[in-house]
Design an enzyme around this catalytic site. Structure first.
Site, short mmCIF file in Angstrom:
data_model
loop_
_atom_site.label_atom_id
_atom_site.label_comp_id
_atom_site.label_asym_id
_atom_site.label_seq_id
_atom_site.Cartn_x
_atom_site.Cartn_y
_atom_site.Cartn_z
N SER A 33 0.93 -1.38 -0.21
CA SER A 33 -0.33 0.02 0.26
C SER A 33 0.74 1.29 0.17
CB SER A 33 -1.00 0.00 1.22
OG SER A 33 -1.60 -0.50 0.75
N HIS A 55 -2.80 1.05 -4.56
CA HIS A 55 -2.04 -0.31 -4.83
C HIS A 55 -2.77 -0.04 -6.47
CE1 HIS A 55 -1.68 -3.51 -1.62
NE2 HIS A 55 -2.10 -2.39 -1.81
N HIS A 86 -5.22 -9.07 -1.36
CA HIS A 86 -5.70 -9.72 0.00
C HIS A 86 -6.38 -10.79 0.21
CE1 HIS A 86 -4.00 -5.83 -0.13
NE2 HIS A 86 -3.17 -5.63 -0.03
N TYR A 134 -8.89 -10.49 2.13
CA TYR A 134 -9.75 -10.14 2.84
C TYR A 134 -10.34 -9.73 1.66
CZ TYR A 134 -7.48 -5.89 2.70
OH TYR A 134 -6.25 -4.50 1.87
N GLU A 135 -10.12 -9.15 0.54
CA GLU A 135 -11.03 -8.53 -0.62
C GLU A 135 -11.86 -9.77 -1.38
OE1 GLU A 135 -8.56 -6.37 -3.61
OE2 GLU A 135 -7.36 -6.87 -2.15
N ALA A 137 3.06 -2.63 4.09
CA ALA A 137 2.39 -1.42 5.25
C ALA A 137 2.94 -2.18 6.64
CB ALA A 137 1.75 -0.29 4.54
N MET A 152 -1.48 -6.75 6.68
CA MET A 152 -2.95 -7.64 6.26
C MET A 152 -2.62 -9.05 4.78
SD MET A 152 -6.32 -5.14 7.20
CE MET A 152 -6.16 -3.90 8.84
N SER A 153 -1.22 -8.75 4.93
CA SER A 153 -0.54 -9.46 3.60
C SER A 153 0.30 -10.11 3.75
CB SER A 153 -0.40 -8.17 3.03
OG SER A 153 0.43 -7.57 2.85
N HIS A 175 -7.17 3.73 7.03
CA HIS A 175 -6.35 3.07 6.09
C HIS A 175 -5.64 4.73 5.12
CE1 HIS A 175 -5.18 1.03 1.80
NE2 HIS A 175 -6.54 1.54 1.30
#
Ligand code: HPA
Length: 267
Positions: free
Chosen positions: A28, A58, A80, A82-83, A110, A205-206, A241
Site C-alpha cells: 500500500s 495499489h 489480499h 480480505y478482498e 505497509a 494484512m498481507s 487506511h
C-alpha cells in the site's frame, strides 16, 4: 498449456523473452517503484485470472523490464485475503512470475509497529513471521508439495544482501517478526497485546500467504515492511487506511533506495 504458461507467453509477447530474475510485490502506497521500471507495464485486466486489485493505494499493473540493470517483474498491486476470502489470490501471479524465469521474490508491505522504538517511517526486514490468521493459501492443494517446510522461509542470503544494501545507503533497517492478521478491520488493542506477547514486532494484512506460496513454488523470498503507524493501543493516533496511505511515503523513499541498491549490487 498451464494458465501460468499462457500468461507468461502474453507477458513475453509484450515485454520480450529475456528471463526475469526477481519479482517484487509492492504494498500500500509503495506502488510508484513500478513506474521506474524500464520496460512495459501490463494492466492486470489484460492478464486473465490476475486479481482485480481493488484496494486504493495499489496500482494493478505488472511492470516487466529493467531496474538497476536487473530484469524484474514488479507487481504494482496485490490481492489480499480480505478482498475475496481467498488466501491463494496471488497464486497465479506468482506462478506466472516463476514461468517468466524468476527464482527470487521481494515482498513489501505497509505495517503497524508493535515496537515502541520502531516508529512510523521505519523499515523492518522480516526475519520470520507468525501466521496469526490460521489461514493458508495451500489449503485444497492436492499434491504432497503442500507440506512446505517454513523453517528458513525468509532467505538468509537475500536478507544479508538487503541488510548490506541498507547499510550502504545509510538507511536504518530494523529486523523482526511480522504477524499476519486477516483484516480488513484493524486489530483491537487486546489483539495487539496478544501478538506482542507471542513475539511479533509488526502486524499487517498481507505478505504471509505470498511467502508461503513463494516457498511452495521454490522461489527464494524476503520481505520488508514500511511502518505506517503504531499498532492499535500503542499510541493516541487514530488508525485508518487513509493514514496508512498518507504515511507510506515516509518510508517508501528509503525502501526504494534500499531495493535499488540491492539490485545494483547483485552479481
Ligand atoms: N494493522 C494491520 N495492517 C496494517 C496496519 C496495522 O496497524 N498498518 C498498516 N497495515
Amino acid at each position: 498449456m498451464s494458465r501460468s504458461a499462457e500468461l507468461a507467453a502474453i507477458v513475453r509477447d509484450r515485454a520480450g523473452a529475456a528471463p526475469v530474475s526477481h519479482g517484487l510485490i509492492l504494498g500500500s502506497g509503495l506502488g510508484h517503484l513500478a513506474a521506474a521500471v524500464e520496460g512495459v507495464a501490463i494492466d492486470y485486466a489484460d492478464l486473465p485470472g490476475f486479481p482485480r486489485a481493488g484496494v486504493s493505494g495499489h496500482t494493478p499493473t505488472l511492470a516487466v523490464g529493467t531496474l538497476e540493470g536487473v530484469r524484474v517483474a514488479v507487481f504494482g498491486g496485490r490481492a489480499h485475503y480480505y478482498e475475496s476470502g481467498k488466501a491463494d489470490a496471488m497464486r497465479l501471479p506468482l506462478e506466472t512470475l516463476k514461468a517468466l524465469g524468476a527464482d527470487r521474490l521481494i515482498v513489501t508491505n505497509a505495517a503497524g509497529s508493535l515496537r515502541p522504538g520502531m516508529p512510523p517511517g521505519s523499515l523492518m526486514l522480516l526475519s520470520d513471521h507468525i501466521n496469526f490468521s490460521g489461514l493458508n493459501p495451500l489449503i485444497g492443494e492436492p499434491s504432497d508439495a503442500r507440506f512446505v517446510p517454513m523453517t528458513e522461509a525468509h532467505d538468509a542470503t537475500m536478507r544479508a544482501r538487503l541488510r548490506a544494501a541498507a547499510g550502504a545507503e545509510g538507511v536504518d533497517l530494523a529486523e523482526g517478526i511480522y504477524a499476519w492478521y486477516s483484516g480488513p478491520s484493524f486489530e483491537t488493542p487486546a489483539e495487539i497485546r496478544a501478538i506482542r506477547t507471542l513475539g511479533a514486532d509488526a502486524v499487517g494484512m498481507s505478505t504471509v500467504p505470498e511467502v508461503i506460496l513463494a516457498r511452495f513454488l521454490g522461489l527464494k523470498v524476503a520481505a520488508v515492511s514500511v511502518v505506517t503507524n503504531m499498532a492499535a493501543g500503542m499510541s493516541d493516533e487514530k488508525i485508518s487506511h487513509e493514514h496508512t496511505k498518507a504515511m507510506a511515503p515516509l518510508g517508501a523513499a528509503k525502501l526504494e533506495r534500499v531495493l535499488r541498491r540491492y539490485l545494483r549490487d547483485l552479481d
